[in-house]
Write a protein that holds these residues in place. Structure first.
Motif, PDB file in Angstrom:
ATOM      1  N   VAL A 175      -6.055 -15.345   4.169  1.00 47.78           N
ATOM      2  CA  VAL A 175      -7.363 -14.791   3.789  1.00 47.78           C
ATOM      3  C   VAL A 175      -7.241 -13.276   3.601  1.00 47.78           C
ATOM      4  CG1 VAL A 175      -9.691 -14.306   4.672  1.00 47.78           C
ATOM      5  CG2 VAL A 175      -8.759 -16.629   4.812  1.00 47.78           C
ATOM      6  N   LYS A 176      -6.619 -12.635   4.561  1.00 48.61           N
ATOM      7  CA  LYS A 176      -6.395 -11.199   4.482  1.00 48.61           C
ATOM      8  C   LYS A 176      -5.449 -10.888   3.320  1.00 48.61           C
ATOM      9  CE  LYS A 176      -6.229  -7.606   7.975  1.00 48.61           C
ATOM     10  NZ  LYS A 176      -6.105  -7.310   9.405  1.00 48.61           N
ATOM     11  N   PHE A 197       2.285   1.600  13.115  1.00 47.85           N
ATOM     12  CA  PHE A 197       2.127   0.143  13.158  1.00 47.85           C
ATOM     13  C   PHE A 197       1.944  -0.454  11.774  1.00 47.85           C
ATOM     14  CE2 PHE A 197      -2.326   0.513  12.318  1.00 47.85           C
ATOM     15  CZ  PHE A 197      -2.686   1.724  12.900  1.00 47.85           C
ATOM     16  N   TYR A 235       0.812  -1.217   0.000  1.00 47.80           N
ATOM     17  CA  TYR A 235       0.000   0.000   0.000  1.00 47.80           C
ATOM     18  C   TYR A 235       0.849   1.272   0.000  1.00 47.80           C
ATOM     19  CZ  TYR A 235      -4.298  -2.717   0.732  1.00 47.80           C
ATOM     20  OH  TYR A 235      -5.358  -3.584   0.585  1.00 47.80           O
ATOM     21  N   ASP A 282      -1.699 -14.281   7.483  1.00 48.70           N
ATOM     22  CA  ASP A 282      -3.142 -14.533   7.352  1.00 48.70           C
ATOM     23  C   ASP A 282      -3.491 -14.551   5.863  1.00 48.70           C
ATOM     24  OD1 ASP A 282      -5.918 -14.471   7.239  1.00 48.70           O
ATOM     25  OD2 ASP A 282      -6.120 -12.983   8.842  1.00 48.70           O
ATOM     26  N   LYS A 305      -7.261   1.680 -10.899  1.00 54.06           N
ATOM     27  CA  LYS A 305      -7.987   2.944 -10.834  1.00 54.06           C
ATOM     28  C   LYS A 305      -7.046   4.136 -11.015  1.00 54.06           C
ATOM     29  CE  LYS A 305     -11.278   5.007  -7.491  1.00 54.06           C
ATOM     30  NZ  LYS A 305     -11.875   4.759  -6.153  1.00 54.06           N
ATOM     31  N   ARG A 360      -7.132  -3.405  -7.620  1.00 49.73           N
ATOM     32  CA  ARG A 360      -8.162  -2.408  -7.970  1.00 49.73           C
ATOM     33  C   ARG A 360      -7.629  -0.990  -7.842  1.00 49.73           C
ATOM     34  NH1 ARG A 360     -12.392  -5.571  -4.494  1.00 49.73           N
ATOM     35  NH2 ARG A 360     -11.569  -4.215  -2.867  1.00 49.73           N
ATOM     36  N   ILE A 361      -6.886  -0.729  -6.746  1.00 44.57           N
ATOM     37  CA  ILE A 361      -6.365   0.628  -6.526  1.00 44.57           C
ATOM     38  C   ILE A 361      -5.412   1.022  -7.645  1.00 44.57           C
ATOM     39  CG2 ILE A 361      -4.820   1.975  -5.032  1.00 44.57           C
ATOM     40  CD1 ILE A 361      -6.043   0.339  -2.656  1.00 44.57           C
ATOM     41  N   ASP A 381      -5.233   5.087   1.620  1.00 40.34           N
ATOM     42  CA  ASP A 381      -6.560   5.714   1.502  1.00 40.34           C
ATOM     43  C   ASP A 381      -6.768   6.854   2.505  1.00 40.34           C
ATOM     44  OD1 ASP A 381      -6.715   4.009   3.672  1.00 40.34           O
ATOM     45  OD2 ASP A 381      -8.033   2.579   2.658  1.00 40.34           O
ATOM     46  N   ARG A 382      -5.748   7.171   3.310  1.00 39.54           N
ATOM     47  CA  ARG A 382      -5.843   8.338   4.186  1.00 39.54           C
ATOM     48  C   ARG A 382      -4.926   9.474   3.704  1.00 39.54           C
ATOM     49  NH1 ARG A 382      -9.335   5.529   5.511  1.00 39.54           N
ATOM     50  NH2 ARG A 382     -10.152   5.035   7.595  1.00 39.54           N
ATOM     51  N   ARG A 432      -5.103 -12.597   0.462  1.00 42.63           N
ATOM     52  CA  ARG A 432      -5.809 -12.688  -0.825  1.00 42.63           C
ATOM     53  C   ARG A 432      -6.643 -11.433  -1.070  1.00 42.63           C
ATOM     54  NH1 ARG A 432      -5.802 -18.281   0.246  1.00 42.63           N
ATOM     55  NH2 ARG A 432      -7.671 -18.245   1.544  1.00 42.63           N
ATOM     56  N   TYR A 433      -7.292 -10.969   0.006  1.00 41.13           N
ATOM     57  CA  TYR A 433      -8.072  -9.738  -0.150  1.00 41.13           C
ATOM     58  C   TYR A 433      -7.170  -8.570  -0.530  1.00 41.13           C
ATOM     59  CZ  TYR A 433     -10.738  -5.581   0.626  1.00 41.13           C
ATOM     60  OH  TYR A 433     -11.321  -4.364   0.420  1.00 41.13           O
ATOM     61  N   TRP A 468      -3.095   6.453   8.752  1.00 41.39           N
ATOM     62  CA  TRP A 468      -2.549   5.174   8.305  1.00 41.39           C
ATOM     63  C   TRP A 468      -3.203   4.745   7.002  1.00 41.39           C
ATOM     64  CZ3 TRP A 468      -4.977  -0.008   9.759  1.00 41.39           C
ATOM     65  CH2 TRP A 468      -4.239  -1.076   9.206  1.00 41.39           C
ATOM     66  N   ARG A 507      -6.263  -8.374  -4.169  1.00 37.97           N
ATOM     67  CA  ARG A 507      -7.387  -7.930  -4.986  1.00 37.97           C
ATOM     68  C   ARG A 507      -7.586  -6.418  -4.838  1.00 37.97           C
ATOM     69  NH1 ARG A 507     -11.972 -12.417  -5.652  1.00 37.97           N
ATOM     70  NH2 ARG A 507     -13.302 -11.338  -7.156  1.00 37.97           N
ATOM     71  N   ASP A 508      -7.491  -5.953  -3.606  1.00 40.99           N
ATOM     72  CA  ASP A 508      -7.707  -4.539  -3.311  1.00 40.99           C
ATOM     73  C   ASP A 508      -6.606  -3.685  -3.946  1.00 40.99           C
ATOM     74  OD1 ASP A 508      -9.211  -2.525  -1.830  1.00 40.99           O
ATOM     75  OD2 ASP A 508      -7.512  -2.417  -0.454  1.00 40.99           O
TER      76      ASP A 508
END
Lengths: 199, 199
Positions: B61-62, B172, B16, B59, B76, B72-73, B188-189, B64-65, B185, B68-69
């Motif tokens: 699961v987190k 963190f 990110y 994690d 875009k 997309r970002i 997106d902020r 994989r998300y 953080w 994907r996220d």
């Protein structure tokens, strides 16, 4: 053509679900999108990872940041925020059962917003039957019938099934949205989820 | 009046941080805000919590998300995204030392963006001296002098101090922004941090 749908998965104890719940109806209406309100519980999902409390309590540094961040978000959106002094996180089981019992009822969105306000603005205990009865009564929903429907073995089992679906679909936090199968996590992804559904 | 400042704390291995690094100069310039680029490392912060890998690997699961996220970002924002097949997360120590050695240099933002592109778009190993030398050379920065400055005991100690400051200020995750002492953080902020600094 059918109206596009966004699924809104929410947990009554979740701070970031609160602004999402307060914002989603208006934003979805403006975008011509139907919202499917899907109450669930994060506790079993965290427990499956060995977490027995909110990650915001487990990690106080992250917790302190979250309170500052949610304070800014609520201020920006003009959403009141005043926490109950007795507990974060609150026990959301009864409220989730009522919401699920009313999953096709017209009062579900307003009930859900009222529970969030009780938790995050009115310093009420949302695990207290009296608080929930009062919310239902103010919505002209018969409390006795509704509380009874929430507490049937069928409805309790249905909430377990709902939580299992959440886990199967890899929901790991709240709020969580789906536009079809496209997953979006967090209040700050609400607009993106709606835009995706509208495509 | 002095120009408002936003501190941009970034980790070269952080997904990110990549879109934040690609966006911040333009957005800050439009808002009339100065960016202070502050490279640091998340590893020691995670290690202090007993985590020896990215939370996105710990994690799945987190994780994989997140992929994907971030996909997309980047789509875009029209930011290329093509991951190295060999590693997530990459070892960012050498790149962080170079960035810190150049913390007041004019080339720091462009160097930092080039390291992110190498990691997240060009499938390069950012722990490879040759990759870093090549980036410096293309910026007309003398690689030999800069690599030497990065590897002095003083600069190594300075990175430790930088990481300690991050921990003391309750960073963190990455990217992380400060407008004064107000913490933000996440990519997106970024807009919120700039708006806060401009107040």
């Amino acid at each position: 053509m059918a109206q596009p749908v966004v699924e809104f998965w929410y947990e009554f104890a979740s701070t970031y679900s609160y602004p999402a719940a307060m914002r989603i109806s208006r934003l979805a209406e403006d975008a011509g999108i139907e919202v499917r309100w899907r109450p669930f519980m994060l506790g079993p999902i965290f427990a499956a990872k060995g977490l027995n409390d909110s990650p915001f309590n487990v990690d106080p540094v992250k917790g302190r940041y979250m309170w500052r961040d949610i304070g800014r978000i609520c201020a920006k959106e003009d959403i009141p925020l005043k926490l109950p002094p007795f507990s974060f996180v609150q026990n959301s089981l009864k409220a989730a059962r009522i919401a699920l019992a009313g999953e096709t009822a017209h009062w579900l969105p307003e009930f859900s917003r009222a529970v969030y306000r009780a938790n995050f603005a009115e310093q009420k205990d949302i695990s207290d039957d009296a608080v929930l009865v009062d919310i239902l009564a103010r919505l002209d929903v018969d409390p006795a019938t509704t509380m009874a429907a929430a507490n049937t073995p069928e409805n309790k089992a249905k909430l377990k099934t709902q939580n299992e679906e959440a886990m199967r679909r890899e929901i790991f936090g709240a709020p969580f949205f789906f536009a079809g199968n496209e997953p979006f996590w967090g209040n700050d992804r609400l607009e993106d989820a709606l835009a995706w559904a509208a495509k």
